[in-house]
Design a protein around this motif. Structure first.
Motif, short mmCIF file in Angstrom:
data_model
loop_
_atom_site.label_atom_id
_atom_site.label_comp_id
_atom_site.label_asym_id
_atom_site.label_seq_id
_atom_site.Cartn_x
_atom_site.Cartn_y
_atom_site.Cartn_z
N VAL A 1 -5.16 5.66 -6.75
CA VAL A 1 -5.95 4.59 -6.15
C VAL A 1 -7.38 5.08 -5.95
O VAL A 1 -7.60 6.21 -5.52
CB VAL A 1 -5.37 4.16 -4.79
N GLU A 2 -8.32 4.21 -6.28
CA GLU A 2 -9.73 4.47 -6.01
C GLU A 2 -10.15 3.62 -4.82
O GLU A 2 -10.04 2.38 -4.87
CB GLU A 2 -10.59 4.13 -7.23
N ARG B 1 -0.50 2.32 -11.70
CA ARG B 1 0.87 2.71 -11.34
C ARG B 1 1.61 3.08 -12.63
O ARG B 1 1.58 2.35 -13.61
CB ARG B 1 1.58 1.56 -10.63
N GLY B 2 2.26 4.22 -12.61
CA GLY B 2 3.00 4.70 -13.77
C GLY B 2 3.82 5.90 -13.37
O GLY B 2 4.35 5.97 -12.25
N ALA C 1 2.54 8.44 -3.85
CA ALA C 1 3.87 8.87 -4.28
C ALA C 1 4.54 7.78 -5.10
O ALA C 1 4.21 6.59 -4.98
CB ALA C 1 4.72 9.20 -3.07
N ALA C 2 5.49 8.18 -5.91
CA ALA C 2 6.32 7.21 -6.62
C ALA C 2 7.17 6.46 -5.62
O ALA C 2 7.57 7.00 -4.58
CB ALA C 2 7.21 7.94 -7.63
N ASP C 3 7.43 5.18 -5.89
CA ASP C 3 8.19 4.35 -4.95
C ASP C 3 9.54 4.96 -4.60
O ASP C 3 10.00 4.86 -3.46
CB ASP C 3 8.40 2.95 -5.55
N ALA C 4 10.17 5.62 -5.55
CA ALA C 4 11.50 6.18 -5.31
C ALA C 4 11.48 7.29 -4.27
O ALA C 4 12.49 7.59 -3.65
CB ALA C 4 12.08 6.72 -6.62
N ASP C 5 10.31 7.89 -4.06
CA ASP C 5 10.20 8.99 -3.09
C ASP C 5 10.06 8.50 -1.66
O ASP C 5 10.26 9.28 -0.72
CB ASP C 5 9.00 9.88 -3.43
#
Length: 224
Positions: A217-218, A211-212, A156-160
């Motif tokens: 992630v692998e 990250r974008g 998830a995006a950090d803001a979530d």
């Protein structure tokens, strides 16, 4: 949460995500009132440029857990990559097959075809949240891939997920008018940093990441 309970929770998602799988706009809300990420429109769209990082790393037989309408399964099949979608929703299975994607109607904690022989497992579009126990799910994925295989996860995006980067609780899908559309179910949202810690506990290690606008992630098995 033990596997038997998690399996029941996964099957409950078949009803819980009915509105979203129909293509109708929907919101995913946590039991604390938090709006959780749910890219419903993306689930029904063809695979796009934003999926490339994951798809390009699928160089052999790939299992997509919680495949939904099957956009990634269909794209991998078009690339002539052996692929199998897995979903507990009959609607999702029908949608995936209508795109020409091979799929089985199964919960992710039940016995799966070819366990221990898949080169890659996909957990895209928030599916790290299935069952509400990301650590248990990652261990499950580690059992599905072969030695040297990889688990490809969308974080998830950090803001979530402010704070620890990990949210676990009970979620429920709502129509855009606000009314609940299905039963509550255990769910989780995992940010990139929290995923790294869970990975280690699951006996895996980070091989690569990005990250974008979307973060991936692998994961591979720990070096002996």
């Amino acid at each position: 949460m033990n596997p038997a309970v998690t399996a029941v929770a996964d099957i409950a998602h078949a009803e819980a995500f009915g509105l979203a799988l129909s293509g109708a706009p929907a919101l995913l809300l946590g039991d604390d009132g938090r709006l959780l990420p749910a890219a419903v429109a993306r689930w029904h769209a063809p695979a796009g440029v934003g999926d490339g990082w994951l798809l390009d790393r699928c160089g052999g037989p790939t299992m997509d857990l919680g495949c939904g309408p099957g956009r990634l399964v269909a794209e991998l099949a078009a690339r002539h990559v052996p692929v199998l979608g897995v979903d507990c929703s009959r609607r999702a299975v029908w949608e995936c097959r209508s795109r020409g994607g091979p799929v089985v109607h199964r919960d992710v904690f039940a016995r799966l075809p070819g366990e221990g022989r898949w080169h890659h497992v996909l957990l895209a579009d928030g599916n790290i949240g299935i069952g509400g126990d990301p650590l248990l799910l990652l261990r499950r994925c580690a059992a599905v891939v072969r030695t040297g295989g990889t688990v490809l996860v969308e974080a998830a995006a950090d803001a979530d997920v402010p704070g620890s980067g990990l949210w676990r609780g009970v979620a429920r899908l709502h129509g855009t008018g606000g009314a609940p559309s299905g039963p509550p179910f255990p769910w989780a949202v995992v940010g990139l940093d929290a995923l790294a810690a869970l990975t280690n506990a699951a006996g895996l290690q980070v091989r690569d990441w990005t990250r974008g606008e979307r973060s991936f992630v692998e994961l591979g098995q720990k070096a002996s």
